[in-house]
Design a protein around this motif. Structure first.
Motif, PDB file in Angstrom:
ATOM      1  N   ALA A 278       0.858  -1.200   0.000  1.00  0.00           N
ATOM      2  CA  ALA A 278       0.000   0.000   0.000  1.00  0.00           C
ATOM      3  C   ALA A 278       0.886   1.239   0.000  1.00  0.00           C
ATOM      4  O   ALA A 278       2.044   1.205   0.429  1.00  0.00           O
ATOM      5  CB  ALA A 278      -0.918  -0.019   1.222  1.00  0.00           C
ATOM      6  N   GLN A 279       0.314   2.343  -0.444  1.00  0.00           N
ATOM      7  CA  GLN A 279       1.065   3.608  -0.520  1.00  0.00           C
ATOM      8  C   GLN A 279       1.423   4.081   0.900  1.00  0.00           C
ATOM      9  O   GLN A 279       0.648   3.880   1.839  1.00  0.00           O
ATOM     10  CB  GLN A 279       0.189   4.636  -1.254  1.00  0.00           C
ATOM     11  N   TRP A 280       2.597   4.688   1.065  1.00  0.00           N
ATOM     12  CA  TRP A 280       3.125   4.974   2.417  1.00  0.00           C
ATOM     13  C   TRP A 280       2.191   5.831   3.275  1.00  0.00           C
ATOM     14  O   TRP A 280       2.063   5.606   4.478  1.00  0.00           O
ATOM     15  CB  TRP A 280       4.508   5.649   2.323  1.00  0.00           C
ATOM     16  N   GLU A 281       1.514   6.797   2.668  1.00  0.00           N
ATOM     17  CA  GLU A 281       0.736   7.721   3.493  1.00  0.00           C
ATOM     18  C   GLU A 281      -0.517   7.040   4.062  1.00  0.00           C
ATOM     19  O   GLU A 281      -0.831   7.185   5.248  1.00  0.00           O
ATOM     20  CB  GLU A 281       0.342   8.965   2.674  1.00  0.00           C
ATOM     21  N   ILE A 282      -1.196   6.263   3.223  1.00  0.00           N
ATOM     22  CA  ILE A 282      -2.406   5.579   3.708  1.00  0.00           C
ATOM     23  C   ILE A 282      -2.012   4.452   4.672  1.00  0.00           C
ATOM     24  O   ILE A 282      -2.738   4.141   5.623  1.00  0.00           O
ATOM     25  CB  ILE A 282      -3.308   5.086   2.538  1.00  0.00           C
ATOM     26  N   ARG A 283      -0.817   3.884   4.443  1.00  0.00           N
ATOM     27  CA  ARG A 283      -0.324   2.838   5.364  1.00  0.00           C
ATOM     28  C   ARG A 283      -0.088   3.436   6.753  1.00  0.00           C
ATOM     29  O   ARG A 283      -0.441   2.858   7.768  1.00  0.00           O
ATOM     30  CB  ARG A 283       0.961   2.244   4.792  1.00  0.00           C
ATOM     31  N   GLU A 284       0.503   4.626   6.762  1.00  0.00           N
ATOM     32  CA  GLU A 284       0.747   5.308   8.041  1.00  0.00           C
ATOM     33  C   GLU A 284      -0.587   5.636   8.728  1.00  0.00           C
ATOM     34  O   GLU A 284      -0.732   5.478   9.944  1.00  0.00           O
ATOM     35  CB  GLU A 284       1.567   6.585   7.769  1.00  0.00           C
ATOM     36  N   MET A 285      -1.563   6.076   7.931  1.00  0.00           N
ATOM     37  CA  MET A 285      -2.866   6.404   8.518  1.00  0.00           C
ATOM     38  C   MET A 285      -3.522   5.137   9.091  1.00  0.00           C
ATOM     39  O   MET A 285      -4.070   5.164  10.206  1.00  0.00           O
ATOM     40  CB  MET A 285      -3.786   7.027   7.471  1.00  0.00           C
ATOM     41  N   ALA A 286      -3.438   4.037   8.367  1.00  0.00           N
ATOM     42  CA  ALA A 286      -4.021   2.771   8.852  1.00  0.00           C
ATOM     43  C   ALA A 286      -3.357   2.373  10.168  1.00  0.00           C
ATOM     44  O   ALA A 286      -4.031   1.937  11.117  1.00  0.00           O
ATOM     45  CB  ALA A 286      -3.845   1.680   7.797  1.00  0.00           C
ATOM     46  N   ARG A 287      -2.053   2.572  10.247  1.00  0.00           N
ATOM     47  CA  ARG A 287      -1.305   2.231  11.468  1.00  0.00           C
ATOM     48  C   ARG A 287      -1.817   3.076  12.655  1.00  0.00           C
ATOM     49  O   ARG A 287      -2.029   2.570  13.751  1.00  0.00           O
ATOM     50  CB  ARG A 287       0.192   2.483  11.217  1.00  0.00           C
ATOM     51  N   LEU A 288      -2.047   4.349  12.407  1.00  0.00           N
ATOM     52  CA  LEU A 288      -2.536   5.226  13.479  1.00  0.00           C
ATOM     53  C   LEU A 288      -3.985   4.895  13.862  1.00  0.00           C
ATOM     54  O   LEU A 288      -4.379   5.040  15.022  1.00  0.00           O
ATOM     55  CB  LEU A 288      -2.409   6.701  13.060  1.00  0.00           C
ATOM     56  N   MET A 289      -4.775   4.459  12.893  1.00  0.00           N
ATOM     57  CA  MET A 289      -6.158   4.045  13.205  1.00  0.00           C
ATOM     58  C   MET A 289      -6.131   2.816  14.114  1.00  0.00           C
ATOM     59  O   MET A 289      -6.856   2.740  15.108  1.00  0.00           O
ATOM     60  CB  MET A 289      -6.931   3.748  11.905  1.00  0.00           C
ATOM     61  N   VAL A 290      -5.262   1.873  13.785  1.00  0.00           N
ATOM     62  CA  VAL A 290      -5.142   0.667  14.615  1.00  0.00           C
ATOM     63  C   VAL A 290      -4.685   1.052  16.023  1.00  0.00           C
ATOM     64  O   VAL A 290      -5.249   0.585  17.028  1.00  0.00           O
ATOM     65  CB  VAL A 290      -4.153  -0.341  13.988  1.00  0.00           C
ATOM     66  N   LYS A 291      -3.703   1.939  16.104  1.00  0.00           N
ATOM     67  CA  LYS A 291      -3.172   2.358  17.408  1.00  0.00           C
ATOM     68  C   LYS A 291      -4.314   2.936  18.265  1.00  0.00           C
ATOM     69  O   LYS A 291      -4.454   2.592  19.447  1.00  0.00           O
ATOM     70  CB  LYS A 291      -2.077   3.406  17.167  1.00  0.00           C
ATOM     71  N   ALA A 292      -5.138   3.774  17.636  1.00  0.00           N
ATOM     72  CA  ALA A 292      -6.234   4.414  18.378  1.00  0.00           C
ATOM     73  C   ALA A 292      -7.264   3.380  18.842  1.00  0.00           C
ATOM     74  O   ALA A 292      -7.774   3.464  19.967  1.00  0.00           O
ATOM     75  CB  ALA A 292      -6.900   5.481  17.498  1.00  0.00           C
ATOM     76  N   VAL A 293      -7.553   2.400  18.007  1.00  0.00           N
ATOM     77  CA  VAL A 293      -8.542   1.366  18.381  1.00  0.00           C
ATOM     78  C   VAL A 293      -7.981   0.466  19.483  1.00  0.00           C
ATOM     79  O   VAL A 293      -8.666   0.150  20.468  1.00  0.00           O
ATOM     80  CB  VAL A 293      -8.958   0.534  17.138  1.00  0.00           C
ATOM     81  N   VAL A 294      -6.720   0.099  19.326  1.00  0.00           N
ATOM     82  CA  VAL A 294      -6.109  -0.819  20.297  1.00  0.00           C
ATOM     83  C   VAL A 294      -5.960  -0.156  21.669  1.00  0.00           C
ATOM     84  O   VAL A 294      -6.016  -0.831  22.697  1.00  0.00           O
ATOM     85  CB  VAL A 294      -4.761  -1.351  19.723  1.00  0.00           C
TER      86      VAL A 294
END
Ligand SMILES: Cc1cc2nc3c(=O)[nH]c(=O)nc-3n(C[C@H](O)[C@H](O)[C@H](O)COP(=O)(O)OP(=O)(O)OC[C@H]3O[C@@H](n4cnc5c(N)ncnc54)[C@H](O)[C@@H]3O)c2cc1C
Length: 224
Positions: free
Chosen positions: A162-178
């Motif tokens: 996946a493209q780096w920017e959306i990958r970073e956003m997905a990572r931050l979404m997971v962090k917030a949920v976890v």
């Protein structure tokens, strides 16, 4: 980039298990039923927990990719009703690290900013002047996904392909949920880890990040 979890279903696992228990005449089990449903493909029960995020400081290039995920709800800053004079913009690392490329990038953005503002000043409506705006232009978007959609989103967008920017956003979404429900971490993973402990990559050899063996290698080893 900023990712905020602005609302979510309280006790999401219990909410899912309460719904799933209707099917089995059982009671919530603290995660066992949900895991069983996930592993067996009974994924509709995962739709009983919702997560809403407010995302800012990301590019329009990112949100164009995000809104391709149809099983979600969106509200995005309008470039018709809001003007973008003096807009913030995203600078990719590949450009930031190269002095010449960065200078070229910044000067082009400045030209666009000036032209955009000139059009507005000449009475051109924002909905037409925005045609000049770059993909790099920062935006804000709210997105709501149920857990089923969020898992699918993570499977696709946490992948190294996946493209780096959306990958970073997905990572931050997971962090917030976890942070609010740590037990969801095992589900919010790239697709290569969606069937853990059997992890394998479904991308081609040239695209694979090498974190897990290619599916072809796993299957041929098993059949040998
Ligand atoms: C690495 C990568 C590269 C990409 N490159 C490109 C590209 O070059 N060009 C491009 O156009 N897109 C590209 N995409 C976007 C991709 O094709 C999808 O549009 C995007 O990932 C959304 O996935 P989705 O449709 O599975 O998700 P959603 O729209 O959220 O759908 C979730 C799931 O619901 C089901 N579903 C939803 N709608 C339907 C439907 N109408 N019919 C049947 N089932 C449905 C499917 O099972 C789907 O997987 C890329 C995506 C990734 C991750």
């Amino acid at each position: 980039m900023k990712v905020e979890l602005i609302s979510y279903t309280p006790n999401p696992i219990e909410a899912i298990e309460r719904a799933a228990s209707t099917c089995y005449d059982s009671m919530p089990t603290g995660g066992k039923i949900m895991r069983h449903c996930y592993r067996s493909g009974h994924h509709s029960v995962l739709e009983f927990a919702d997560f809403s995020f407010k995302i800012s400081g990301v590019s329009r290039a990112l949100t164009h990719q995000l809104v391709r995920h149809r099983i979600a709800s969106y509200a995005q800053r309008s470039q018709r009703y809001c003007t973008e004079d003096g807009f913030e913009y995203v600078t990719p690392r590949s450009i930031a690290k190269d002095e010449q490329a960065l200078a070229r990038y910044n000067e082009t953005i400045e030209v666009i900013k000036k032209a955009y503002e000139d059009l507005l000043a000449n009475g051109v409506p924002a909905e037409d002047a925005r045609m000049l705006l770059p993909n790099a232009c920062c935006t804000q978007i709210c997105v709501k996904m149920n857990l089923r959609a969020l898992i699918h989103f993570c499977n696709e967008r946490l992948c190294a392909c996946a493209q780096w920017e959306i990958r970073e956003m997905a990572r931050l979404m997971v962090k917030a949920v976890v942070e609010v429900e740590p037990a969801l971490a095992e589900f919010l993973v790239p697709k290569c880890e969606a069937h853990a402990p059997h992890s394998f990559c479904t991308e081609s050899k040239s695209r694979s990040c090498g974190r897990h063996p290619l599916i072809g290698d796993v299957v041929s080893k098993k059949s040998n």
